[in-house]
Design a protein around this motif. Structure first.
Motif, PDB file in Angstrom:
ATOM      1  N   THR A  68       0.844  -1.180   0.000  1.00  0.00           N
ATOM      2  CA  THR A  68       0.000   0.000   0.000  1.00  0.00           C
ATOM      3  C   THR A  68       0.885   1.238   0.000  1.00  0.00           C
ATOM      4  N   THR A  69       0.315   2.350  -0.406  1.00  0.00           N
ATOM      5  CA  THR A  69       1.015   3.626  -0.319  1.00  0.00           C
ATOM      6  C   THR A  69       0.011   4.664   0.140  1.00  0.00           C
ATOM      7  N   SER A  70       0.474   5.729   0.738  1.00  0.00           N
ATOM      8  CA  SER A  70      -0.470   6.662   1.354  1.00  0.00           C
ATOM      9  C   SER A  70      -0.107   8.114   1.087  1.00  0.00           C
ATOM     10  N   ILE A  71      -1.108   8.968   1.267  1.00  0.00           N
ATOM     11  CA  ILE A  71      -0.952  10.412   1.183  1.00  0.00           C
ATOM     12  C   ILE A  71      -1.312  11.001   2.542  1.00  0.00           C
ATOM     13  N   THR A  72      -0.473  11.873   3.051  1.00  0.00           N
ATOM     14  CA  THR A  72      -0.781  12.563   4.300  1.00  0.00           C
ATOM     15  C   THR A  72      -1.675  13.758   3.998  1.00  0.00           C
ATOM     16  N   PRO A  73      -2.857  13.834   4.591  1.00  0.00           N
ATOM     17  CA  PRO A  73      -3.760  14.958   4.323  1.00  0.00           C
ATOM     18  C   PRO A  73      -3.106  16.302   4.623  1.00  0.00           C
ATOM     19  N   LYS A  74      -3.453  17.295   3.817  1.00  0.00           N
ATOM     20  CA  LYS A  74      -2.953  18.654   4.020  1.00  0.00           C
ATOM     21  C   LYS A  74      -4.081  19.629   3.733  1.00  0.00           C
ATOM     22  N   SER A  75      -4.386  20.462   4.690  1.00  0.00           N
ATOM     23  CA  SER A  75      -5.472  21.430   4.523  1.00  0.00           C
ATOM     24  C   SER A  75      -5.300  22.224   3.234  1.00  0.00           C
ATOM     25  N   GLY A  76      -6.382  22.331   2.466  1.00  0.00           N
ATOM     26  CA  GLY A  76      -6.353  23.119   1.241  1.00  0.00           C
ATOM     27  C   GLY A  76      -5.901  22.374   0.016  1.00  0.00           C
ATOM     28  N   SER A  77      -5.602  21.068   0.140  1.00  0.00           N
ATOM     29  CA  SER A  77      -5.171  20.301  -1.019  1.00  0.00           C
ATOM     30  C   SER A  77      -6.240  19.283  -1.402  1.00  0.00           C
ATOM     31  N   ILE A  78      -6.170  18.865  -2.660  1.00  0.00           N
ATOM     32  CA  ILE A  78      -7.131  17.900  -3.196  1.00  0.00           C
ATOM     33  C   ILE A  78      -6.350  16.767  -3.848  1.00  0.00           C
ATOM     34  N   ALA A  79      -6.832  15.551  -3.689  1.00  0.00           N
ATOM     35  CA  ALA A  79      -6.227  14.377  -4.323  1.00  0.00           C
ATOM     36  C   ALA A  79      -7.298  13.679  -5.150  1.00  0.00           C
ATOM     37  N   MET A  80      -7.012  13.467  -6.440  1.00  0.00           N
ATOM     38  CA  MET A  80      -7.965  12.827  -7.352  1.00  0.00           C
ATOM     39  C   MET A  80      -7.371  11.526  -7.865  1.00  0.00           C
ATOM     40  N   PHE A  81      -8.213  10.480  -7.945  1.00  0.00           N
ATOM     41  CA  PHE A  81      -7.739   9.148  -8.309  1.00  0.00           C
ATOM     42  C   PHE A  81      -8.855   8.387  -9.013  1.00  0.00           C
ATOM     43  N   PRO A  82      -8.510   7.327  -9.756  1.00  0.00           N
ATOM     44  CA  PRO A  82      -9.546   6.518 -10.415  1.00  0.00           C
ATOM     45  C   PRO A  82     -10.490   5.919  -9.368  1.00  0.00           C
ATOM     46  N   SER A  83     -11.781   5.944  -9.652  1.00  0.00           N
ATOM     47  CA  SER A  83     -12.773   5.534  -8.659  1.00  0.00           C
ATOM     48  C   SER A  83     -12.675   4.062  -8.289  1.00  0.00           C
ATOM     49  N   TRP A  84     -12.066   3.246  -9.173  1.00  0.00           N
ATOM     50  CA  TRP A  84     -11.946   1.817  -8.886  1.00  0.00           C
ATOM     51  C   TRP A  84     -10.802   1.500  -7.941  1.00  0.00           C
ATOM     52  N   LEU A  85      -9.952   2.473  -7.645  1.00  0.00           N
ATOM     53  CA  LEU A  85      -8.777   2.227  -6.819  1.00  0.00           C
ATOM     54  C   LEU A  85      -9.188   2.064  -5.351  1.00  0.00           C
ATOM     55  N   LEU A  86      -8.934   0.888  -4.786  1.00  0.00           N
ATOM     56  CA  LEU A  86      -9.294   0.630  -3.390  1.00  0.00           C
ATOM     57  C   LEU A  86      -8.508   1.551  -2.460  1.00  0.00           C
ATOM     58  N   HIS A  87      -9.215   2.143  -1.508  1.00  0.00           N
ATOM     59  CA  HIS A  87      -8.574   3.068  -0.590  1.00  0.00           C
ATOM     60  C   HIS A  87      -9.272   3.030   0.767  1.00  0.00           C
TER      61      HIS A  87
END
Length: 221
Positions: A182-201
């Motif tokens: 797995t790999t992860s993104i650390t949330p940051k206020s004011g940012s947006i992360a977009m990904f394919p809807s089929w990607l399990l998260h």
């Protein structure tokens, strides 16, 4: 015995990254102002709908999936920003002109998530959509609490296959070290992360003392 020269030069190795899974991340240029407006609109909606709904959220509060229809200035501005990003990342295959920019209108549904200490989101995908994204209104961190958990975690869509031979072996290639994991993104206020809807998260356990506020979007035809 012939003294052959060293054959491999790392700078001459061409790496092809086939079948990549894109995750796009960008900061809103007016996040500080936008987030303050959004917090007021979200607080009002939560007060009027205190029970919320429950889907992937494990604890916390989730709004109904109509955020993109809220009349407030913040909701309108964020929806437009997320929609622009979805268009920017999308192409349509044209029989004569190849890949062209889309001209259709996205169908959108969106909702607010508020996670308190001990909350998270179970592993899931977003069936029926093409792009999904999350915008962090307040990541919950501070100087006193810089590490509050709640990372957005993505599972390799190939499953554990790439690491089955020997989990200790890694592909020494940028972007490939987490193959089979797995790999992860650390949330940051004011940012947006977009990904394919089929990607399990999923969202890891959040531990901050201030509520974590985020907004999720789905884009479909």
């Amino acid at each position: 015995m012939t003294d052959y020269p060293k054959l491999l030069k790392p700078e001459e190795i061409k790496i092809h990254r086939f079948f990549v899974t894109p995750v796009a991340q960008v900061a809103h240029p007016a996040a500080e102002i936008l987030n303050q407006v959004l917090k007021e609109e979200i607080a009002q909606n939560q007060a009027e709908n205190s029970n919320g709904v429950r889907h992937s959220n494990e604890g916390g509060w989730q709004s109904t999936a109509d955020f993109n229809q809220w009349p407030g200035e913040g909701a309108v501005a964020l929806t437009a920003f997320a929609k622009e990003l979805a268009y920017e990342l999308t192409a349509v295959s044209h029989p004569e002109h190849g890949l062209v920019m889309p001209e259709f209108d996205w169908n959108i549904n969106a909702w607010v998530n508020i996670n308190y200490a001990g909350n998270g989101n179970a592993l899931h995908a977003h069936p029926g959509a093409f792009w999904s994204c999350v915008y962090w209104v307040d990541d919950g961190s501070s100087e006193e609490e810089p590490n509050v958990g709640g990372e957005l975690q993505f599972r390799d869509p190939r499953g554990v296959l790439p690491s089955m031979y020997n989990p200790e072996l890694k592909m020494r290639i940028e972007g490939c070290l987490s193959a089979g994991l797995t790999t992860s993104i650390t949330p940051k206020s004011g940012s947006i992360a977009m990904f394919p809807s089929w990607l399990l998260h999923s969202v890891n356990l959040y531990t901050g003392s201030r509520p974590r506020i985020s907004i999720a979007f789905n884009f479909s035809l």
